[in-house]
Design a protein around this motif. Structure first.
Motif, PDB file in Angstrom:
ATOM      1  N   ARG A 287     -71.353  48.503  -5.209  1.00  0.00           N
ATOM      2  CA  ARG A 287     -72.823  49.117  -5.005  1.00  0.00           C
ATOM      3  C   ARG A 287     -73.344  49.611  -6.452  1.00  0.00           C
ATOM      4  N   PHE A 288     -72.220  50.093  -7.120  1.00  0.00           N
ATOM      5  CA  PHE A 288     -72.909  50.615  -8.441  1.00  0.00           C
ATOM      6  C   PHE A 288     -73.353  49.291  -9.641  1.00  0.00           C
ATOM      7  N   GLY A 289     -73.023  48.240  -9.133  1.00  0.00           N
ATOM      8  CA  GLY A 289     -73.684  47.131  -9.986  1.00  0.00           C
ATOM      9  C   GLY A 289     -72.780  46.047 -10.796  1.00  0.00           C
ATOM     10  N   ALA A 290     -71.479  46.355 -10.561  1.00  0.00           N
ATOM     11  CA  ALA A 290     -70.736  45.306 -11.289  1.00  0.00           C
ATOM     12  C   ALA A 290     -70.782  43.839 -11.100  1.00  0.00           C
ATOM     13  N   ASP A 291     -70.779  43.002 -12.141  1.00  0.00           N
ATOM     14  CA  ASP A 291     -71.102  41.448 -11.891  1.00  0.00           C
ATOM     15  C   ASP A 291     -70.022  40.701 -11.146  1.00  0.00           C
ATOM     16  N   ALA A 292     -68.870  41.451 -11.293  1.00  0.00           N
ATOM     17  CA  ALA A 292     -67.650  40.744 -10.155  1.00  0.00           C
ATOM     18  C   ALA A 292     -66.685  41.857 -10.130  1.00  0.00           C
TER      19      ALA A 292
ATOM     20  N   ARG B 256     -75.393  49.599 -17.711  1.00  0.00           N
ATOM     21  CA  ARG B 256     -74.792  49.652 -16.428  1.00  0.00           C
ATOM     22  C   ARG B 256     -73.390  49.854 -16.441  1.00  0.00           C
ATOM     23  N   MET B 257     -72.621  49.704 -17.616  1.00  0.00           N
ATOM     24  CA  MET B 257     -71.272  50.096 -17.637  1.00  0.00           C
ATOM     25  C   MET B 257     -70.947  51.516 -17.497  1.00  0.00           C
ATOM     26  N   HIS B 258     -72.225  52.163 -18.454  1.00  0.00           N
ATOM     27  CA  HIS B 258     -72.033  53.574 -18.300  1.00  0.00           C
ATOM     28  C   HIS B 258     -72.244  54.336 -16.701  1.00  0.00           C
ATOM     29  N   ARG B 259     -73.273  53.413 -16.135  1.00  0.00           N
ATOM     30  CA  ARG B 259     -73.642  53.895 -14.917  1.00  0.00           C
ATOM     31  C   ARG B 259     -72.390  54.165 -13.962  1.00  0.00           C
ATOM     32  N   ILE B 260     -71.832  52.715 -13.936  1.00  0.00           N
ATOM     33  CA  ILE B 260     -70.501  52.551 -12.983  1.00  0.00           C
ATOM     34  C   ILE B 260     -69.432  53.355 -13.453  1.00  0.00           C
ATOM     35  N   TYR B 261     -69.204  53.620 -14.684  1.00  0.00           N
ATOM     36  CA  TYR B 261     -68.165  54.332 -15.138  1.00  0.00           C
ATOM     37  C   TYR B 261     -68.301  56.018 -14.751  1.00  0.00           C
ATOM     38  N   ASN B 262     -69.508  56.478 -14.765  1.00  0.00           N
ATOM     39  CA  ASN B 262     -69.960  57.743 -14.501  1.00  0.00           C
ATOM     40  C   ASN B 262     -69.781  57.922 -12.980  1.00  0.00           C
ATOM     41  N   GLY B 263     -70.323  56.772 -12.317  1.00  0.00           N
ATOM     42  CA  GLY B 263     -70.308  56.860 -10.805  1.00  0.00           C
ATOM     43  C   GLY B 263     -68.846  57.092 -10.214  1.00  0.00           C
ATOM     44  N   LEU B 264     -68.301  56.126 -10.851  1.00  0.00           N
ATOM     45  CA  LEU B 264     -66.635  56.203 -10.259  1.00  0.00           C
ATOM     46  C   LEU B 264     -65.799  57.431 -10.437  1.00  0.00           C
ATOM     47  N   ARG B 265     -66.222  58.096 -11.381  1.00  0.00           N
ATOM     48  CA  ARG B 265     -65.263  59.140 -11.882  1.00  0.00           C
ATOM     49  C   ARG B 265     -65.392  60.332 -10.673  1.00  0.00           C
ATOM     50  N   GLY B 266     -66.298  60.130  -9.712  1.00  0.00           N
ATOM     51  CA  GLY B 266     -66.277  61.204  -8.573  1.00  0.00           C
ATOM     52  C   GLY B 266     -65.621  60.655  -7.207  1.00  0.00           C
ATOM     53  N   PHE B 267     -65.083  59.204  -7.564  1.00  0.00           N
ATOM     54  CA  PHE B 267     -64.431  58.633  -6.314  1.00  0.00           C
ATOM     55  C   PHE B 267     -63.067  58.465  -6.844  1.00  0.00           C
ATOM     56  N   CYS B 268     -62.546  58.646  -7.873  1.00  0.00           N
ATOM     57  CA  CYS B 268     -61.297  58.163  -8.368  1.00  0.00           C
ATOM     58  C   CYS B 268     -60.612  58.802  -9.361  1.00  0.00           C
ATOM     59  N   ASP B 269     -59.220  58.993  -9.303  1.00  0.00           N
ATOM     60  CA  ASP B 269     -58.463  59.800 -10.431  1.00  0.00           C
ATOM     61  C   ASP B 269     -58.513  59.197 -11.881  1.00  0.00           C
ATOM     62  N   GLN B 270     -58.342  57.927 -11.935  1.00  0.00           N
ATOM     63  CA  GLN B 270     -58.080  57.360 -13.465  1.00  0.00           C
ATOM     64  C   GLN B 270     -59.274  56.255 -13.378  1.00  0.00           C
ATOM     65  N   VAL B 271     -60.146  56.443 -14.545  1.00  0.00           N
ATOM     66  CA  VAL B 271     -61.188  55.439 -14.691  1.00  0.00           C
ATOM     67  C   VAL B 271     -61.417  55.197 -16.155  1.00  0.00           C
ATOM     68  N   PHE B 272     -61.550  53.998 -16.490  1.00  0.00           N
ATOM     69  CA  PHE B 272     -61.455  53.442 -18.057  1.00  0.00           C
ATOM     70  C   PHE B 272     -62.559  52.546 -17.993  1.00  0.00           C
ATOM     71  N   ALA B 273     -63.207  52.114 -19.329  1.00  0.00           N
ATOM     72  CA  ALA B 273     -64.122  51.218 -19.507  1.00  0.00           C
ATOM     73  C   ALA B 273     -63.641  50.765 -20.993  1.00  0.00           C
ATOM     74  N   VAL B 274     -63.190  49.680 -21.079  1.00  0.00           N
ATOM     75  CA  VAL B 274     -62.738  48.858 -22.097  1.00  0.00           C
ATOM     76  C   VAL B 274     -63.174  47.512 -22.214  1.00  0.00           C
ATOM     77  N   ARG B 275     -62.884  46.987 -23.576  1.00  0.00           N
ATOM     78  CA  ARG B 275     -63.179  45.627 -23.915  1.00  0.00           C
ATOM     79  C   ARG B 275     -62.114  44.523 -23.395  1.00  0.00           C
ATOM     80  N   LEU B 276     -62.553  43.407 -23.140  1.00  0.00           N
ATOM     81  CA  LEU B 276     -61.876  42.191 -22.995  1.00  0.00           C
ATOM     82  C   LEU B 276     -61.229  41.935 -24.453  1.00  0.00           C
TER      83      LEU B 276
END
Length: 289
Positions: free
Chosen positions: A237-242, A261-281
């Motif tokens: 819903r927050f817009g991840a491509d996969a 979009r990464m920042h939007r998804i990361y910030n949005g998920l922090r309200g739903f989940c204990d551990q959230v990370f945004a990293v590179r491949l």
């Protein structure tokens, strides 16, 4: 002497299970790639003939159950090493998350002790030893991006995915891999197309990579743990491509190329989940030196 070794996590871009083998394991085909979320392993040589595990994470065993301990023990026994080692593990990868944290710690221990004990082993030789410890250890010895077959120990290097962000979300639950495999009904699963995923990686086609992600274990874990399904839906819903669950879960990851979009998804998920990370491949193999 001391040595610091990085132990990066992995995600499964594709995970297929073909059948149960006579030895009790399942025959799998998986495409795995490393990400820039890593434990730090500090190896310190000892004059005493013993192995110490130091960790501040209460979920990480500090005895022979620890895969890094098993890696050191295997090298000591196989090559008659009389020195000991202290293995200090700084955990950044969530535990029991489907990200191969324990396997990567073991692989980093193999690579590091190969250097400290001057064993002169190749990555192929280390990976063969790693297969004796656990199914994901062989891949973690190499790092990079690979097709894994057998029970996960038969590794073929393939091109790294296109550069993008990986957002990871892990709820505060543990998933039993054995239970997920036990409940897997191979007569009623949608198998991912491993060949098409490899083609997408070879052509560096981000959209096709996103279109080919798949994991036959996902349906089982989503049924057992509704909170994992909820995280997956939120990430979409927050817009991840996969969006896909990694391994047997419970971590869900999303791929995204744009920083905003990464920042939007990361910030949005922090309200739903204990551990959230945004990293590179990471996606590239380790050098051996």
């Amino acid at each position: 002497m001391k040595l610091l070794v990085k132990a990066p996590a992995k995600i499964n871009l594709s995970l297929d299970v073909l059948h149960k083998r006579p030895d009790g394991y399942h025959e799998v085909e998986m495409i795995m790639t490393t990400i820039d979320l890593a434990d730090r392993i500090e190896l310190t040589l000892l004059n005493e003939d013993k192995i110490n595990i130091l960790t501040h994470n209460r979920f990480v065993p500090d005895d022979q159950r620890n895969l890094a301990f098993q890696a050191a023990k295997l090298l000591k026994e196989r090559f008659a090493i009389k020195e000991g080692v202290t293995i200090a593990i700084e955990k950044n990868i969530p535990v029991a998350a489907g990200l191969a944290g324990g396997s990567s710690d073991a692989a980093a221990t193999l690579r590091g002790l190969n250097k400290l004990w001057n064993l002169g082993l190749s990555l192929d030789q280390l990976a063969e030893l790693g297969a004796e410890i656990g199914s994901d250890v062989s891949f973690c010895v190499y790092g990079g991006t690979a097709l894994a077959k057998g029970r996960g120990e038969l590794i073929t290097e393939i091109p790294a995915p296109p550069t993008c962000w990986v957002i990871l979300a892990k709820p505060f639950i543990g998933v039993s891999t054995a239970e997920v495999y036990r409940r897997l009904d191979l007569k009623n699963v949608h198998h991912p197309n491993i060949g098409k995923m490899i083609e997408a990686l070879q052509t560096k086609d981000y959209d096709k990579v996103c279109g080919q992600v798949g994991n036959v274990l996902e349906e089982v874990t989503l049924h057992l743990y509704p909170e994992v399904a909820q995280i997956k839906e939120q990430m979409k819903r927050f817009g991840a491509d996969a969006v896909l669950m990694s391994g047997s879960g419970p971590t869900v990851f999303g791929l995204v190329q744009h920083d905003s979009r990464m920042h939007r998804i990361y910030n949005g998920l922090r309200g739903f989940c204990d551990q959230v990370f945004a990293v590179r491949l990471l996606g590239e193999r380790f050098p051996i030196d």
